[in-house]
Design an enzyme around this catalytic site. Structure first.
Site, short mmCIF file in Angstrom:
data_model
loop_
_atom_site.label_atom_id
_atom_site.label_comp_id
_atom_site.label_asym_id
_atom_site.label_seq_id
_atom_site.Cartn_x
_atom_site.Cartn_y
_atom_site.Cartn_z
N LYS A 90 0.83 -1.21 0.00
CA LYS A 90 0.00 0.00 0.00
C LYS A 90 0.86 1.26 0.00
O LYS A 90 0.60 2.21 -0.75
CB LYS A 90 -0.90 -0.05 1.25
CG LYS A 90 -1.96 1.00 1.32
CD LYS A 90 -3.13 0.51 2.13
CE LYS A 90 -2.85 0.44 3.62
NZ LYS A 90 -2.93 1.77 4.27
N SER A 91 1.91 1.27 0.82
CA SER A 91 2.74 2.48 0.91
C SER A 91 3.43 2.76 -0.41
O SER A 91 3.48 3.90 -0.88
CB SER A 91 3.80 2.30 2.00
OG SER A 91 3.19 2.22 3.25
N GLY A 149 -4.92 7.68 6.10
CA GLY A 149 -4.02 8.71 6.63
C GLY A 149 -2.91 9.02 5.64
O GLY A 149 -2.49 10.18 5.50
N ARG A 158 -7.82 12.22 13.43
CA ARG A 158 -6.40 11.85 13.55
C ARG A 158 -5.54 13.11 13.46
O ARG A 158 -5.90 14.07 12.79
CB ARG A 158 -6.04 10.83 12.47
CG ARG A 158 -6.75 9.49 12.74
CD ARG A 158 -6.38 8.44 11.74
NE ARG A 158 -4.97 8.10 11.78
CZ ARG A 158 -4.36 7.35 10.88
NH1 ARG A 158 -5.04 6.86 9.86
NH2 ARG A 158 -3.09 7.07 10.99
N SER A 161 7.51 9.59 11.78
CA SER A 161 6.37 9.23 10.92
C SER A 161 6.76 9.37 9.45
O SER A 161 7.16 10.44 9.00
CB SER A 161 5.19 10.16 11.24
OG SER A 161 4.30 10.22 10.15
N GLN A 165 4.66 9.24 7.07
CA GLN A 165 3.65 10.07 6.41
C GLN A 165 4.03 11.54 6.51
O GLN A 165 3.93 12.29 5.53
CB GLN A 165 2.28 9.82 7.03
CG GLN A 165 1.78 8.39 6.78
CD GLN A 165 0.42 8.11 7.36
OE1 GLN A 165 -0.16 8.95 8.05
NE2 GLN A 165 -0.11 6.94 7.10
N ASP A 190 2.84 -0.97 12.14
CA ASP A 190 1.56 -1.53 11.70
C ASP A 190 1.39 -2.99 12.11
O ASP A 190 0.29 -3.55 11.97
CB ASP A 190 1.43 -1.41 10.17
CG ASP A 190 1.21 0.03 9.73
OD1 ASP A 190 0.81 0.85 10.58
OD2 ASP A 190 1.43 0.33 8.55
N LYS A 214 -3.84 5.76 15.29
CA LYS A 214 -3.99 5.11 13.99
C LYS A 214 -5.48 5.07 13.62
O LYS A 214 -6.28 5.81 14.19
CB LYS A 214 -3.36 3.71 14.02
CG LYS A 214 -1.84 3.74 14.20
CD LYS A 214 -1.16 4.33 12.98
CE LYS A 214 0.34 4.35 13.12
NZ LYS A 214 0.99 5.08 12.03
C1 S3P Z 1 2.57 4.76 6.24
C2 S3P Z 1 3.23 5.12 7.36
C3 S3P Z 1 2.85 4.69 8.71
C4 S3P Z 1 1.89 3.52 8.70
C5 S3P Z 1 0.83 3.66 7.66
C6 S3P Z 1 1.41 3.84 6.27
C7 S3P Z 1 3.03 5.31 4.95
O1 S3P Z 1 2.26 5.79 9.38
O2 S3P Z 1 1.30 3.36 9.96
O3 S3P Z 1 0.00 2.51 7.64
O4 S3P Z 1 2.64 4.77 3.89
O5 S3P Z 1 3.80 6.27 4.96
P1 S3P Z 1 3.19 6.87 10.15
O6 S3P Z 1 4.29 7.15 9.25
O7 S3P Z 1 2.37 8.09 10.39
O8 S3P Z 1 3.58 6.18 11.42
#
Ligand code: S3P
Length: 429
Positions: free
Chosen positions: A21-22, A95, A123, A168, A170, A315, A342
Site C-alpha cells: 500500500k505504501s 491517513g 487523527r 512518521s 507520512q 503496523d 492510527k
Molecule cells: C505509512 C506510514 C505509517 C503507517 C501507515 C502507512 C506510509 O504511518 O502506519 O499505515 O505509507 O507512509 P506513520 O508514518 O504516520 O507512522
C-alpha cells in the site's frame, strides 16, 4: 458483516497478499507530477487505493487502468500539471492519502480542501500543518489546524530545516513532496528511521535528494516517470507469518514480499522470538528488495519490543501482540504511543479483542504487556472499524479453541479485500 472462524487442524499453502500500500500510493502520486509515462503493476487493492486514486483524479492526474488486474498507466504532466479540484477531496480512511496529498496541495497555485471519514477527521494533522505553514503554505484546519477538513490557499513555499517530533513516514513524505516545489533546500531531521519508500522512489526519478543517517536534504527538481512493479505488502504478509508460526501444524509460503529494511521489523521481531522463518529468492525490483518467505510452526518465546524498532514495526504490533499470546513467557511492547492515533486506538482495540479471547494482557500507556499462555478461547470480537484489528482477530480465530466471530469484519476491505477468502482457502487446504 460477521465472520466466524475456527482453527483448522493444519495451515498450508501459498498466499499472495496484495501489492504494498505504501509503495503503491507513492508510485501513483509521484508519477502524476513527473514527466513521461509510467506503468505500475501489482497495485494495492482496497478502499485506500480508491481514496488515493480519487484524490489524484480530482486533481486532474491522468491515470488509466491497464489490461491486467492491478495495472495502471500514468501520464505524468510535471510538477505544475495539476488543476483545481471542483469539489472537496476525500481521503476516506487513509491517513497516507491525506498526509501525502496535503504536501502536494500546500504547494499549488489553487485552492483546495481535503477531508476524510469519521476516523481520519480525528487523527492528528498538526504534525503536518505546522511545518507546512513554516514553509510558507496557507494551510488551515479545525481546532487551530489540528484536524481535517484541511483547506489550502495558493502559496509559494521555501525550504526549511525541520526536526520531526515523531518518526512518521507520512509526515516525512508530506514534507518531501512539498519541498519539490520549494525555493531553496529543505533539511529534515528524523528522530529515528521510518519507511523510506518516498526517498527511494524520488531518487529513482532523478530528484535532488540525499540521505545521511537520520538526515534528509532535498531541493526542488523536476521528476522523471518510472515504471514500478509493486512487491507484496510486508504488513499484509505479517498476518500469515504469525498464523503459521503460532499454529502447531503449519507451513506456508508467501512470494515476492517487500523486504525493505525499514519495513521488515516484524520479521526481525519474530526471529528474535524464535520463529521458523526462511527467507529465500532475494532480489531487488525497482529499487526495493523482495524475497519469498516460508513460515512454519514455531516455539516462540516472549521478548521486549521497544525503542528504535517501533516505527519499523508500527503496523504489525497488533498481530505481534497476538503472536505473544502463543509465546513462552512475557512480551512487553513499549514506546508505541503512536498506535493510539492510527485508524483506531490500536492499543485499546488490541487489548479489548485479546482479553475477550481470554489472553493474559494488560494495557500500558504506550503499549501492552502479554503473558503467553499458549492458547486462546474463541469469543465474539469487533474490528473497531480498523482493517488491521479485523485481520488480527481473523488470525486469532485460526488459532483459538472453539469459534471466533469477528463483527464488522468488512473493515479489512480498506487494505486487503481478499483477506477472508484467503483465510478460508488456507483453512480448507
Ligand atoms: C505509512 C506510514 C505509517 C503507517 C501507515 C502507512 C506510509 O504511518 O502506519 O499505515 O505509507 O507512509 P506513520 O508514518 O504516520 O507512522
Amino acid at each position: 458483516m460477521n465472520q466466524t472462524i475456527s482453527s483448522p487442524h493444519k495451515i498450508v499453502g501459498e498466499i499472495s497478499p496484495p501489492g504494498d500500500k505504501s509503495i503503491s500510493h507513492r508510485a501513483a502520486l509521484l508519477n502524476s507530477i513527473a514527466n513521461g509515462t509510467a506503468k505500475i503493476s501489482n497495485f494495492c487493492e482496497g478502499d485506500d487505493r480508491t481514496s488515493m486514486m480519487g484524490c489524484l483524479n480530482s486533481l486532474g492526474a491522468e491515470i488509466t487502468e491497464g489490461k491486467i488486474d492491478g495495472e495502471f498507466i500514468i501520464q505524468g504532466n510535471g510538477l505544475q500539471g495539476l488543476s483545481e479540484p471542483t469539489n472537496v477531496l476525500n481521503a476516506g480512511n487513509s491517513g497516507t492519502t491525506m498526509r501525502l496529498v496535503s504536501g502536494l496541495l500546500s504547494a499549488q497555485k489553487f485552492y483546495s480542501v481535503i477531508t476524510g471519514d469519521d476516523s481520519l477527521r480525528f487523527r492528528p494533522m498538526k504534525r503536518i500543518t505546522t511545518p507546512l505553514n513554516l514553509m510558507g503554505a496557507q494551510v488551515s484546519g479545525r481546532e487551530k489546524n489540528a484536524y481535517a477538513p484541511l483547506t489550502f490557499n495558493p502559496s509559494n513555499l521555501k525550504g526549511i530545516e525541520y526536526s520531526m517530533p515523531v518518526a512518521s513516514a507520512q509526515l516525512k513524505s508530506c514534507l518531501l513532496i512539498a519541498s519539490l516545489y520549494a525555493q531553496g533546500k529543505t533539511i529534515i531531521n528524523q528522530p529515528s528511521n521510518s519507511r523510506d519508500h518516498t526517498e527511494r522512489m524520488l531518487k529513482s526519478m532523478g530528484s535532488n535528494i540525499q540521505s545521511e543517517g537520520l538526515q534528509i536534504s532535498i531541493s526542488s527538481s523536476e521528476l522523471n516517470c518510472v515504471d514500478v512493479h509493486i512487491p507484496c505488502d510486508t504488513s499484509g504478509s505479517a498476518f500469515w507469518l504469525v498464523a503459521a508460526c503460532c499454529h502447531s501444524n503449519a507451513k506456508i509460503i508467501i512470494k515476492n514480499v517487500g523486504m525493505n529494511p525499514t519495513r521488515t521489523g516484524v520479521i526481525e521481531v519474530l526471529k528474535m522470538m524464535g520463529a521458523n522463518l526462511v527467507v529465500t529468492n532475494e532480489s531487488v525490483q525497482g529499487g526495493e528488495p523482495v524475497a519469498d518467505i516460508i513460515a512454519s510452526s514455531s516455539n516462540l518465546k516472549g521478548i521486549e519490543i521497544s525503542g528504535e524498532i517501533i516505527p519499523r514495526v508500527v503496523d504489525e504490533l497488533p498481530i505481534l501482540a497476538l503472536a505473544s499470546c502463543f509465546a513462552d513467557g512475557k512480551t512487553t511492547i513499549k514506546n508505541a504511543e503512536e498506535l493510539r492515533v492510527k485508524e483506531s486506538d490500536r492499543i485499546s482495540a488490541t487489548v479489548d479483542s485479546l482479553k475477550k479471547l481470554s489472553a493474559s494482557i494488560t494495557e500500558l500507556p504506550d503499549g501492552m504487556e502479554i503473558n503467553g499462555t499458549g492458547m486462546l478461547s474463541g469469543a465474539k470480537v469487533d474490528s473497531h472499524g480498523d482493517h488491521r484489528i479485523a485481520m488480527t482477530n481473523g488470525i486469532a480465530g485460526l488459532l483459538a479453541d472453539g469459534e471466533t466471530t469477528i463483527q464488522n469484519s468488512e473493515a479489512a476491505n480498506v487494505s486487503y479485500p481478499n483477506f477472508w477468502k484467503e483465510l478460508s482457502k488456507i483453512q480448507k487446504a
